[in-house]
Enzyme design. Structure first.
Site, short mmCIF file in Angstrom:
data_model
loop_
_atom_site.label_atom_id
_atom_site.label_comp_id
_atom_site.label_asym_id
_atom_site.label_seq_id
_atom_site.Cartn_x
_atom_site.Cartn_y
_atom_site.Cartn_z
CB SER A 58 44.47 50.05 35.09
OG SER A 58 44.87 50.12 36.46
CB SER A 60 43.31 49.49 39.84
OG SER A 60 44.60 50.08 39.88
CE LYS A 121 46.80 47.21 42.36
NZ LYS A 121 45.59 47.36 41.53
CB SER A 239 41.81 47.23 42.50
OG SER A 239 43.12 47.03 42.96
#
Length: 295
Positions: A58, A60, A121, A239
């Site tokens: 993705s 994010s 993350k 995100s």
């Protein structure tokens, strides 16, 4: 009689040779099987305690990471937990040789709540921190993080981005049509507002804050409890991270025990246009300039 005796001797010799060949073949297969078991054990140990692969699905973590990047994740910096092992067997609780990550580390974690999904993350909040977003500006322990505008982030629209947009059910690979524009060399590209944030310890990161008044731009103060981490994606508007409690979309705070490892560097990157049955496209789809980038 001599002829019969010779034939009998030849028959016995052939039988003995066949028996010996069968025993040798069985021994070779056992040796081969043992080799495969040792190799599997070695791969398991390496993947559990040293390195593991991870791919970016993705946007994010834009601008640092792109869809189609393949990473190496190191296992040892934060210790070993059940999530260090393939299939996450329930062998023990907690972490062995556990260490907290540093603020700003890019980490791979297992999603809380028993979901068999891994996320990548950036660590923003450590145990004891108070984190808040106020009008799109990050505050750590009551102090606003320095945020400076820098030149826009521009990235070509790739097949991988189109595939991800299809999975999200949107026809816009740049999130919204106003962020897509023609590229000079043909095709199209995304252009997003980009910022440089400087964390309290001095680490500088590039982030995207595409639009004001998004849900993640304003939060209540969040106290990070002992044994938990607050994680955020660098692409703040795209995100669903720890800024809100887990609700099936946002992941909420993440237990330290769910850490899998620290993202180290990009080992391969593809724009998603390759086809398995067309080997030459494996090379034309590669983004060679990204290979070897350290995170």
């Amino acid at each position: 009689m001599k002829s019969n005796a010779g034939a009998l001797a030849l028959t016995n010799e052939t039988s003995n040779h066949a028996g010996e060949t069968g025993r040798n073949s069985a021994a070779e297969w056992r040796e081969y099987g043992l080799f495969l078991l040792k190799l599997a054990a070695l791969v398991l140990l390496f993947r559990s305690f040293v390195f593991a692969p991870f791919s970016i699905p993705s946007e994010s973590m834009q601008p640092r990471l792109l869809i189609g990047d393949y990473l190496v994740v190191s296992k040892w910096p934060y210790g070993i937990s059940r999530y260090s092992f393939p299939l996450s067997p329930d062998l023990f609780e907690g972490r062995i040789f556990g260490q907290l990550p540093d603020r700003g580390d890019v980490v791979v974690v297992r999603a809380p709540g028993g979901k068999n999904v891994d996320y990548i993350k950036r660590v923003i909040g450590l145990p004891g921190d108070v984190i808040q977003m106020r009008a799109g500006r990050l505050e750590i322990n009551g102090k606003a993080v320095k945020k400076q505008p820098v030149p826009n982030f521009v990235t070509p629209v790739t097949q991988g981005m189109r595939n991800a947009a299809d999975l999200e059910g949107t026809p816009f690979p740049c999130w919204k049509p106003q962020y897509e524009e023609p590229a000079k060399n043909g095709g199209s590209q995304c252009r997003y507002p980009q910022f440089r944030e400087t964390l309290p310890e001095g680490k500088s990161i590039l982030t995207l804050d595409i639009e004001p008044y998004q849900r993640g731009d304003d939060t209540d103060p969040i106290m990070v409890p002992e044994g938990q981490l607050l994680l955020m994606g660098d692409n703040r508007d795209r995100s669903a991270d720890s800024r809100y409690p887990a609700d099936g979309v946002w992941i909420g705070l993440v237990p330290v025990d769910n850490l899998i490892g620290r993202a180290q560097w990009i080992v391969f990157s593809t724009d998603g246009s390759s086809r398995w049955l067309l080997p030459w496209t494996w090379f034309s789809a590669a983004r060679w300039e990204r290979i070897g980038m350290k995170l």
